[in-house]
Design an enzyme around this catalytic site. Structure first.
Site, short mmCIF file in Angstrom:
data_model
loop_
_atom_site.label_atom_id
_atom_site.label_comp_id
_atom_site.label_asym_id
_atom_site.label_seq_id
_atom_site.Cartn_x
_atom_site.Cartn_y
_atom_site.Cartn_z
N ARG A 57 -15.03 -24.77 14.38
CA ARG A 57 -15.69 -23.47 14.20
C ARG A 57 -14.64 -22.56 13.56
O ARG A 57 -13.73 -22.07 14.24
CB ARG A 57 -16.17 -22.92 15.55
CG ARG A 57 -16.92 -21.60 15.45
CD ARG A 57 -17.45 -21.19 16.83
NE ARG A 57 -17.96 -19.84 16.82
CZ ARG A 57 -19.21 -19.47 16.57
NH1 ARG A 57 -20.09 -20.40 16.26
NH2 ARG A 57 -19.57 -18.21 16.60
N HIS A 111 -23.81 -23.37 8.53
CA HIS A 111 -23.95 -23.51 9.97
C HIS A 111 -25.00 -24.61 10.23
O HIS A 111 -26.10 -24.35 10.74
CB HIS A 111 -24.40 -22.19 10.60
CG HIS A 111 -24.10 -22.06 12.06
ND1 HIS A 111 -23.66 -23.13 12.82
CD2 HIS A 111 -24.18 -21.00 12.92
CE1 HIS A 111 -23.49 -22.74 14.07
NE2 HIS A 111 -23.79 -21.46 14.16
N GLN A 152 -26.66 -25.21 13.83
CA GLN A 152 -27.68 -24.22 14.14
C GLN A 152 -28.97 -24.55 13.40
O GLN A 152 -30.07 -24.47 13.97
CB GLN A 152 -27.20 -22.82 13.75
CG GLN A 152 -28.20 -21.71 14.03
CD GLN A 152 -28.45 -21.53 15.51
OE1 GLN A 152 -27.53 -21.28 16.27
NE2 GLN A 152 -29.70 -21.65 15.92
N ASP A 185 -30.98 -12.39 12.23
CA ASP A 185 -29.59 -12.59 12.66
C ASP A 185 -28.90 -11.23 12.61
O ASP A 185 -29.44 -10.27 12.03
CB ASP A 185 -28.91 -13.59 11.72
CG ASP A 185 -27.56 -14.09 12.23
OD1 ASP A 185 -27.17 -13.74 13.36
OD2 ASP A 185 -26.88 -14.81 11.47
N CYS A 209 -30.53 -16.69 16.14
CA CYS A 209 -29.49 -17.66 16.50
C CYS A 209 -28.57 -17.16 17.62
O CYS A 209 -27.81 -17.94 18.18
CB CYS A 209 -28.69 -18.08 15.28
SG CYS A 209 -27.98 -16.71 14.35
N ARG A 239 -29.79 -26.22 20.66
CA ARG A 239 -28.47 -26.50 20.10
C ARG A 239 -27.86 -27.73 20.78
O ARG A 239 -27.29 -28.60 20.11
CB ARG A 239 -27.54 -25.29 20.28
CG ARG A 239 -27.80 -24.13 19.34
CD ARG A 239 -27.38 -24.46 17.90
NE ARG A 239 -25.98 -24.78 17.81
CZ ARG A 239 -24.99 -23.88 17.70
NH1 ARG A 239 -25.28 -22.58 17.67
NH2 ARG A 239 -23.74 -24.25 17.60
#
Length: 309
Positions: free
Chosen positions: A102, A129, A132, A222, A262, A290
């Site tokens: 990450r 991502h 996700q 988001d 998310c 997830r």
């Protein structure tokens, strides 16, 4: 050796396989059926950026599959400055079986693949991502039975989450619409990558949130200011204010429309409490997914060569 860096290089067949495995693993977990596919495997989580869902979902998922996870904050190990990326990953490849990254820059992920000798998972970079996005596709499939034929309206800027989800939608036959202020569209690099990977024109972009959601099956939003964009916060708050996902915007969408985010959410900015906590929200099912999607990715990376597509 397989890696999971973005959805650009993942075929539609592999996406469908990952979704099917996610469904199977989720059902097995609900029934308490143990999985041991990662028994004896050690997965290292290297995080330059803080996280709740990504860290916990990976650590829990690895444990469910019988493996062991190790967490390394990027600021403590000095990734890229205490020692080079190449030296770091060459060393780590001798100790662990998989790296979950990450990071701030997508180039970091690419360097780990270039110099390492274990599978790499991109758990977030500035460009992509994909973990996700796979969880999002799983959630849409659960909600509607299939991703194909659905319309996803992403209300926000053309960020890493939007890019990954747009690619996944294209590969599985869904329509993706980006609703954003002028100046926050997908960039030219992504447009080129998208066309190369999907053979299609870049996703539709509109600058009117109402127009974006009128035919939507899913409204996705988001945060307006991501980590690293703090200097832009005040300007973004002003520019994105008309794009808040609130009760008035939901009234413009079809009655069956569902809402995704998310997380973490800045309640009162990009989304209001009554929407995220309302009956059309699937946000917390999405968060749970997830874990199941990432378990499928981990299994896929270690899948025996003979079983690979």
């Amino acid at each position: 050796m397989r890696h999971f860096l973005d959805l650009l290089g993942v075929s539609a067949d592999d996406l469908r396989h990952l979704l099917a495995e996610s469904v199977r693993l989720k059902a097995a977990h609900a029934r308490g059926i143990p999985e041991r596919s990662l028994a004896g495997k050690v997965v290292a989580l290297v995080f330059e950026k803080p996280s709740l869902r990504t860290r916990v979902s990976f650590e829990a998922g690895v444990a469910h599959l019988g493996g062991t996870s190790l967490f390394f904050p990027g600021n403590e190990i000095g990734l890229g400055w205490r020692e080079t990326h190449a030296d770091f990953v060459r060393t780590m490849s001798r100790f662990v079986d998989c790296l979950v990254l990450r990071v701030f820059k997508h180039e970091t992920v690419e360097k780990m693949v270039e110099f390492g000798s274990v599978p790499v998972i991109n758990a977030l970079s500035d460009r992509s991502h994909p973990c996700q996005a796979l969880a999002d596709l799983l959630t849409i499939q659960e909600l509607f039975g299939s991703v194909e034929g659905r319309t996803v309206a992403f209300i926000g800027d053309g960020n890493n989450v939007a890019r990954s989800l747009a690619i996944g939608c294209a590969k599985l036959g869904a329509r993706f619409v980006l609703g954003c202020p002028v100046g926050y569209e997908f960039d030219d690099l992504f447009a080129h990558e998208y066309k190369t990977a999907t053979g299609k024109l870049p996703p539709e972009t509109v600058h009117d949130p109402v127009a974006a959601v009128r035919a939507a099956d899913v409204i996705y939003t988001d945060v307006w200011t991501s980590m690293g964009q703090e200097a832009e916060r005040e300007e973004r708050l002003q520019r994105f204010a008309p794009f808040q996902v609130n009760a008035a915007l939901m009234e413009e969408a079809p009655a069956h429309c569902k809402v995704l985010h998310c997380l973490p959410a800045h309640r009162g900015e990009e989304i209001t409490d009554d929407v995220i906590d309302g009956p059309q929200s699937a946000v917390f099912d999405q968060a749970e997914n997830r874990m199941h999607a990432q378990k499928a990715i981990l299994e896929w990376l270690f899948e025996p060569q003979a079983a690979r597509r």
